[in-house]
Design an enzyme around this catalytic site. Structure first.
Site, PDB file in Angstrom:
ATOM      1  N   HIS A  29      13.804 -22.176   0.699  1.00  0.00           N
ATOM      2  CA  HIS A  29      14.462 -20.927   1.328  1.00  0.00           C
ATOM      3  C   HIS A  29      15.339 -21.805   2.640  1.00  0.00           C
ATOM      4  O   HIS A  29      14.815 -21.767   4.221  1.00  0.00           O
ATOM      5  CB  HIS A  29      13.702 -19.991   1.955  1.00  0.00           C
ATOM      6  CG  HIS A  29      13.180 -18.902   0.648  1.00  0.00           C
ATOM      7  ND1 HIS A  29      11.755 -19.472   0.736  1.00  0.00           N
ATOM      8  CD2 HIS A  29      13.503 -18.115   0.079  1.00  0.00           C
ATOM      9  CE1 HIS A  29      12.006 -19.090  -0.709  1.00  0.00           C
ATOM     10  NE2 HIS A  29      12.647 -18.215  -0.990  1.00  0.00           N
ATOM     11  N   HIS A  69       8.298 -17.485   3.890  1.00  0.00           N
ATOM     12  CA  HIS A  69       9.781 -17.940   2.908  1.00  0.00           C
ATOM     13  C   HIS A  69      10.100 -18.853   3.987  1.00  0.00           C
ATOM     14  O   HIS A  69      10.806 -19.997   3.211  1.00  0.00           O
ATOM     15  CB  HIS A  69      10.260 -17.138   2.023  1.00  0.00           C
ATOM     16  CG  HIS A  69      11.448 -16.558   2.945  1.00  0.00           C
ATOM     17  ND1 HIS A  69      10.625 -14.548   3.337  1.00  0.00           N
ATOM     18  CD2 HIS A  69      12.636 -16.375   3.096  1.00  0.00           C
ATOM     19  CE1 HIS A  69      11.517 -14.372   4.072  1.00  0.00           C
ATOM     20  NE2 HIS A  69      13.096 -15.201   4.082  1.00  0.00           N
ATOM     21  N   GLY A 130       3.650 -15.217   3.720  1.00  0.00           N
ATOM     22  CA  GLY A 130       4.618 -15.189   2.449  1.00  0.00           C
ATOM     23  C   GLY A 130       5.020 -13.320   1.120  1.00  0.00           C
ATOM     24  O   GLY A 130       5.503 -13.309   1.399  1.00  0.00           O
ATOM     25  N   PRO A 131       3.480 -12.978   1.565  1.00  0.00           N
ATOM     26  CA  PRO A 131       3.842 -11.786   1.540  1.00  0.00           C
ATOM     27  C   PRO A 131       4.194 -10.504   2.220  1.00  0.00           C
ATOM     28  O   PRO A 131       3.676 -10.656   3.504  1.00  0.00           O
ATOM     29  CB  PRO A 131       2.281 -10.983   1.159  1.00  0.00           C
ATOM     30  CG  PRO A 131       1.218 -11.739   0.812  1.00  0.00           C
ATOM     31  CD  PRO A 131       1.800 -13.780   2.010  1.00  0.00           C
ATOM     32  N   ASP A 171      13.953  -8.705   7.264  1.00  0.00           N
ATOM     33  CA  ASP A 171      14.550  -7.660   6.794  1.00  0.00           C
ATOM     34  C   ASP A 171      12.965  -6.542   5.702  1.00  0.00           C
ATOM     35  O   ASP A 171      12.671  -5.961   5.288  1.00  0.00           O
ATOM     36  CB  ASP A 171      15.779  -7.644   5.117  1.00  0.00           C
ATOM     37  CG  ASP A 171      16.502  -7.491   6.380  1.00  0.00           C
ATOM     38  OD1 ASP A 171      17.231  -7.120   7.521  1.00  0.00           O
ATOM     39  OD2 ASP A 171      18.147  -8.990   6.056  1.00  0.00           O
ATOM     40  N   ILE A 203      20.706  -9.472   4.964  1.00  0.00           N
ATOM     41  CA  ILE A 203      20.659 -10.291   3.069  1.00  0.00           C
ATOM     42  C   ILE A 203      19.228 -10.208   2.917  1.00  0.00           C
ATOM     43  O   ILE A 203      17.749 -10.704   3.707  1.00  0.00           O
ATOM     44  CB  ILE A 203      20.948 -11.545   2.898  1.00  0.00           C
ATOM     45  CG1 ILE A 203      22.655 -11.341   4.021  1.00  0.00           C
ATOM     46  CG2 ILE A 203      21.075 -12.128   1.814  1.00  0.00           C
ATOM     47  CD1 ILE A 203      23.178 -11.012   2.839  1.00  0.00           C
ATOM     48  N   HIS A 277      19.872 -17.869   0.786  1.00  0.00           N
ATOM     49  CA  HIS A 277      18.266 -17.069   0.717  1.00  0.00           C
ATOM     50  C   HIS A 277      17.084 -18.592  -0.268  1.00  0.00           C
ATOM     51  O   HIS A 277      16.629 -18.899   0.922  1.00  0.00           O
ATOM     52  CB  HIS A 277      18.227 -15.840   0.280  1.00  0.00           C
ATOM     53  CG  HIS A 277      16.421 -15.843   0.579  1.00  0.00           C
ATOM     54  ND1 HIS A 277      16.075 -15.077   1.465  1.00  0.00           N
ATOM     55  CD2 HIS A 277      15.354 -15.730  -0.881  1.00  0.00           C
ATOM     56  CE1 HIS A 277      15.053 -14.667   0.515  1.00  0.00           C
ATOM     57  NE2 HIS A 277      14.820 -15.084  -0.726  1.00  0.00           N
ATOM     58  N   HIS A 478     -18.604   5.533  -1.492  1.00  0.00           N
ATOM     59  CA  HIS A 478     -18.405   7.026  -2.535  1.00  0.00           C
ATOM     60  C   HIS A 478     -17.463   5.384  -3.714  1.00  0.00           C
ATOM     61  O   HIS A 478     -16.677   5.481  -4.345  1.00  0.00           O
ATOM     62  CB  HIS A 478     -16.881   7.683  -2.041  1.00  0.00           C
ATOM     63  CG  HIS A 478     -17.379   8.455  -1.175  1.00  0.00           C
ATOM     64  ND1 HIS A 478     -18.286   8.108   0.140  1.00  0.00           N
ATOM     65  CD2 HIS A 478     -17.079   9.775  -1.070  1.00  0.00           C
ATOM     66  CE1 HIS A 478     -18.226   8.318   0.458  1.00  0.00           C
ATOM     67  NE2 HIS A 478     -17.834  10.221   0.096  1.00  0.00           N
ATOM     68  N   ASP A 486     -14.938  15.588  -7.363  1.00  0.00           N
ATOM     69  CA  ASP A 486     -13.593  14.734  -6.451  1.00  0.00           C
ATOM     70  C   ASP A 486     -12.976  14.612  -7.573  1.00  0.00           C
ATOM     71  O   ASP A 486     -11.387  14.731  -7.098  1.00  0.00           O
ATOM     72  CB  ASP A 486     -13.734  14.376  -5.245  1.00  0.00           C
ATOM     73  CG  ASP A 486     -13.900  14.114  -4.325  1.00  0.00           C
ATOM     74  OD1 ASP A 486     -13.118  15.361  -3.963  1.00  0.00           O
ATOM     75  OD2 ASP A 486     -14.690  13.717  -2.928  1.00  0.00           O
ATOM     76  N   ARG A 537     -21.733   7.310  -1.885  1.00  0.00           N
ATOM     77  CA  ARG A 537     -22.427   8.581  -1.245  1.00  0.00           C
ATOM     78  C   ARG A 537     -23.378   9.224  -1.088  1.00  0.00           C
ATOM     79  O   ARG A 537     -23.806   9.565  -0.909  1.00  0.00           O
ATOM     80  CB  ARG A 537     -21.003   9.408  -1.366  1.00  0.00           C
ATOM     81  CG  ARG A 537     -20.785   9.733  -1.102  1.00  0.00           C
ATOM     82  CD  ARG A 537     -20.464  12.150  -1.628  1.00  0.00           C
ATOM     83  NE  ARG A 537     -20.491  12.256  -2.392  1.00  0.00           N
ATOM     84  CZ  ARG A 537     -20.668  13.573  -3.242  1.00  0.00           C
ATOM     85  NH1 ARG A 537     -19.740  14.018  -1.867  1.00  0.00           N
ATOM     86  NH2 ARG A 537     -20.823  13.844  -4.154  1.00  0.00           N
TER      87      ARG A 537
HETATM   88  C1  TPP Z   1       5.791  -8.196  -0.847  1.00  0.00           C
HETATM   89  C2  TPP Z   1       6.601  -8.845  -1.082  1.00  0.00           C
HETATM   90  N1  TPP Z   1       7.353  -8.548  -2.563  1.00  0.00           N
HETATM   91  C3  TPP Z   1       8.570  -9.383  -2.376  1.00  0.00           C
HETATM   92  C4  TPP Z   1       8.361 -10.940  -2.031  1.00  0.00           C
HETATM   93  C5  TPP Z   1       9.603 -12.142  -2.517  1.00  0.00           C
HETATM   94  N2  TPP Z   1      10.122 -11.983  -1.507  1.00  0.00           N
HETATM   95  C6  TPP Z   1      10.584 -13.201  -0.467  1.00  0.00           C
HETATM   96  S1  TPP Z   1      12.195 -13.423   0.497  1.00  0.00           S
HETATM   97  C7  TPP Z   1      12.074 -11.619  -0.164  1.00  0.00           C
HETATM   98  C8  TPP Z   1      13.027 -11.185   0.050  1.00  0.00           C
HETATM   99  C9  TPP Z   1      13.131 -11.053   2.083  1.00  0.00           C
HETATM  100  O1  TPP Z   1      14.460 -10.854   2.460  1.00  0.00           O
HETATM  101  P1  TPP Z   1      14.251 -11.030   4.132  1.00  0.00           P
HETATM  102  O2  TPP Z   1      13.230 -10.970   4.247  1.00  0.00           O
HETATM  103  O3  TPP Z   1      15.444 -10.053   4.853  1.00  0.00           O
HETATM  104  O4  TPP Z   1      15.096 -12.698   4.066  1.00  0.00           O
HETATM  105  P2  TPP Z   1      16.043 -13.526   4.080  1.00  0.00           P
HETATM  106  O5  TPP Z   1      16.436 -13.563   3.379  1.00  0.00           O
HETATM  107  O6  TPP Z   1      16.572 -13.254   5.600  1.00  0.00           O
HETATM  108  O7  TPP Z   1      15.631 -14.743   5.081  1.00  0.00           O
HETATM  109  C10 TPP Z   1      11.668 -10.903  -1.174  1.00  0.00           C
HETATM  110  C11 TPP Z   1      11.735 -10.058  -1.958  1.00  0.00           C
HETATM  111  C12 TPP Z   1       7.979 -11.636  -1.159  1.00  0.00           C
HETATM  112  N3  TPP Z   1       7.818 -12.481  -0.976  1.00  0.00           N
HETATM  113  N4  TPP Z   1       7.067 -10.834  -0.809  1.00  0.00           N
HETATM  114 MG    MG Z   2      17.229 -10.636   5.793  1.00  0.00          MG
END
Ligand code: TPP
Ligand code: MG
Length: 688
Positions: A29, A69, A130-131, A171, A203, A277, A478, A486, A537
């Site tokens: 990226h 990323h 990363g997530p 974003d 973006i 990206h 639980h 429940d 529980r």
């Molecule tokens: C929880 C999660 N969902 C999806 C992704 C896959 N993913 C990686 S980057 C991205 C877009 C991110 O956009 P943004 O944060 O705006 O980064 P930019 O493109 O501006 O660098 C996605 C959907 C991920 N890494 N983690």
């Molecule tokens: Mg972005």
């Protein structure tokens, strides 16, 4: 900050290293490192209190790249700042954490520069990201830990803990629900040592954010109680500088700096496009971007003379001096506050105070028994009095999970009291997981709690704790259809199987109160493994340990709890948690009928798997093929232990809403059923 040629050269070095690395890997990226280079640069060079020669200095400022990323941004910074590698013993090795050759091997097997930043693998990486959203939320835990450490250890003349936590996200981080939970909590707790920077580039992968995101982020954060600052141009180093200053000045509130930027800045055909990206720019576009920066077009991985030196003279010199002052302060602190200093040493090394387990309760035999959660409350409260940095809480379920520290002085962590040890995470399981990860990364010993069913809500940070090898503890109560009325929404079925599937995570499901004690005794010294405790529980009988084997067998994952006399067993009954007493009842009946059976309590598959084959064969002799497992959860995985000829009594559907006795009968968790299964297997074995 007046922008000098060297500043601009440094920023462009970060950009071009990132572009070149992604191009060489043909994967990654580039666009966001190009855009965010000045934003990170302004922070690191001018503000971050960080000594590159000691990336584990406890009072260093933390920098978290929530947009994992954009990892090349961080690797470039670590390289240029000259951050040193440390080994597992936290000794600085003198080598760079990220040598240029590793940048050239970005995303290749075993490179120090993997696709996303990985804690533990690359020195200087504060947490694995990363997530999206995880880094933001984890940074809240780091800020909490800093506040708590300040509250306990800072004394007049000894400001040992003053560090701040910066997290850079995009974003994606902003859209994820996780960041909403974490921001709400951080605002509520008044964490003014926390600063999030938001790359507002409009973006994401699919295109412009207008596709899916139109809220007013600034107003949202203002509503959360944050201080919100806008920087309209990511290239304006002076404005960025003022924003960071403002973040440091503000009291009682975290700060969000919203930075407008252009993804792929400088690449004429890719800037502001989602095509910048997640794919290499291409050789031609790289040349054009380099031309735009005034860079030699054909140079690759170029670090111009003076850039690294510029970092050393600014960030490095500042950090070295701050760290030296701190070390000198700590030396004096050792003399004036030896007990607290000793605590700090232990905490930093993830060790425990002497006698930490001396007051752990043991529970007398009792047929009526005790719920796992109630036993755990007693153990936890005993432990926390011996280990002052053990702390945690629940996602609004402490009265049910029994995780509250009730002794005098435990206190509640709040905006007014950053020294409390009871945490109210609110109904935010996902954030709770990330926050305790952050706390653990800052070396306090955290736990989080909730209902086992809601582990699903917080699964992502549990997984990350396992990847990072950090010793967070989950108290999930639980833990079965035992919750009764429940009903199916609250009755975990597949959760244990899912948790057991996470590499490195240890799940423990104790069978009685004394196994609960042993579970805590086992887990407390762990330094690298996260643990899930699955607790009932409902009451479980407390076994008579003079009749049955000692609960300390838990430390081997599975052990022979009750055995037959006169030769090898004809059948093995194995189970976890509340179902072990069912196995014992069946065993008693089989014994009365002259059938030789063995009961194996199996609180932790993972611990058992770490035992020598010899021990495992003693517990589960391969020659005994008649085996029954009993667990009120998905049977998935149990075939490993019962074998091809065994029988699994478990849940093959969702549960149901009814009083527990009715459910036990309905789903077959009865003594009769276990006895019948055992006999069938034995007669089948005789026939064959
Ligand atoms: C929880 C999660 N969902 C999806 C992704 C896959 N993913 C990686 S980057 C991205 C877009 C991110 O956009 P943004 O944060 O705006 O980064 P930019 O493109 O501006 O660098 C996605 C959907 C991920 N890494 N983690
Ligand atoms: Mg972005």
């Amino acid at each position: 900050m007046t922008t000098t040629d060297l500043d601009q050269l440094s920023v462009n070095t970060i950009r071009t290293l990132s572009m070149d690395a992604v191009q060489q890997a043909n994967s990654g990226h580039p666009g966001t490192p190009m855009a965010m280079a000045p934003v990170a640069y302004a922070l690191w060079q001018k503000h971050l209190r960080y000594d590159p020669n000691d990336p584990v200095w406890p009072d260093r400022d933390r920098f978290v790249l929530s947009m994992g990323h954009a990892s090349m941004l961080l690797y470039s910074l670590l390289h240029l700042a000259g951050v040193k590698a440390v080994n597992e013993k936290y000794e600085a090795l003198g080598d760079l954490a990220v040598p240029l050759d590793e940048i050239k091997r970005f995303r290749q097997l075993e490179s120090r520069c993997p696709g996303h930043p990985e804690y533990r693998w690359t020195s200087g990486i504060e947490t694995t990201t990363g997530p999206l959203g995880q880094g933001y939320a984890t940074s809240v835990g780091m800020a909490i830990a800093s506040k708590w450490q300040a509250s306990r250890y800072n004394k007049p003349g000894f400001d040992l803990f003053t560090h701040r936590v910066y997290a850079l996200g995009g974003d994606g981080c902003m859209m994820e629900g996780l960041s909403h939970e974490a921001a709400s909590l951080a605002g509520h707790l008044g964490l003014d040592n926390l600063c999030w920077i938001y790359d507002n580039n409009g973006i994401t992968i699919e295109g412009h954010t207008a596709l899916a995101f139109s809220e007013d982020v600034a107003r949202r954060f203002t509503a959360y109680g944050w201080n919100v600052i806008r920087v309209g141009d990511a290239n304006d180093l002076a404005l960025l500088d003022r924003a960071y200053e403002d973040a440091q000045r503000i009291q009682g509130r975290p700060t969000l700096i919203i930075v407008d930027s252009h993804i792929g800045y400088g690449a004429p055909n890719k800037q502001d496009s989602h095509s910048a990206h997640g794919e290499p720019l291409g050789a031609e576009e790289i040349k054009l971007a380099k031309r735009f920066y005034g860079w030699p077009e054909d140079a690759q991985f170029l670090v111009p003379a003076g850039v690294a030196d510029h970092f050393t003279k600014n960030m490095g010199a500042r950090g070295a001096s701050l760290r030296a002052q701190w070390m000198e302060k700590l030396a004096r602190y050792r003399a004036s506050h030896p007990d607290l200093a000793a605590e700090l040493d232990l905490m930093q090394r993830r060790q425990l105070p002497e006698g930490w387990d001396k007051n752990l309760p043991s529970f007398p035999a009792d047929a009526k028994g005790l719920a796992g959660r109630d036993a755990s409350q007693k153990v936890l409260n005993a432990l926390a009095q011996s280990v002052p940095w053990l702390m945690g809480g629940s996602a609004d379920l402490a009265p049910s999970t029994k995780t509250r520290l009730t002794f005098e002085g435990a206190g509640d962590f709040s905006a007014e009291n950053h020294g409390g040890r009871n945490f109210h995470f609110g109904i935010r399981e996902h954030a709770m997981g990330a926050v305790i990860n952050g706390m653990s990364l800052s070396k306090v010993r955290p736990y989080g709690s909730g209902f086992l069913i809601f582990s699903d809500y917080g699964k992502a940070p549990i997984r990350l704790a396992a990847i990072m090898e950090i010793p967070v503890v989950y108290v999930f109560t639980h833990d079965s259809i035992g919750v009764g009325e429940d009903g199916p929404t609250h009755q975990p079925i597949e959760q244990l199987a899912a948790l057991r599937a996470i590499p490195g995570l240890i799940t423990i499901r104790p069978a009685d109160a004394n196994e609960v004690t042993e579970a805590w005794r086992f887990l407390m010294p762990l330094r690298h493994e996260p643990v899930v405790l699955a607790l009932t529980r409902q009451a479980m009988p407390t076994f008579d340990r003079s009749k049955y084997a000692a609960a300390s067998g838990l430390a081997r994952g599975a052990y022979i709890l009750a055995d037959c006399e006169g030769g090898k067993p004809e059948v093995i009954l194995m189970g976890t948690g509340s179902e072990v007493s069912l196995c014992v009842a069946a065993h008693e009946e089989l014994t009365a009928q002259g059938i030789r059976s063995r009961v194996v309590s199996m609180p932790s598959w993972e611990i058992f798997e770490h035992q020598a084959q010899e021990y495992r064969d003693t517990v589960l002799p391969p020659s005994v093929e008649a085996r029954v497992s009993v667990e009120m959860g998905s049977t998935m995985g149990w075939s490993r232990y019962v074998g091809a000829r065994g029988r699994m009594i478990g849940m093959k559907s969702f549960g149901a809403s009814a009083p527990l006795p009715a459910l036990l009968k309905h789903f077959g968790f009865t003594r009769e059923n276990v006895v019948a299964a055992a006999k069938e297997l034995i007669s089948g074995a005789k026939k064959s």
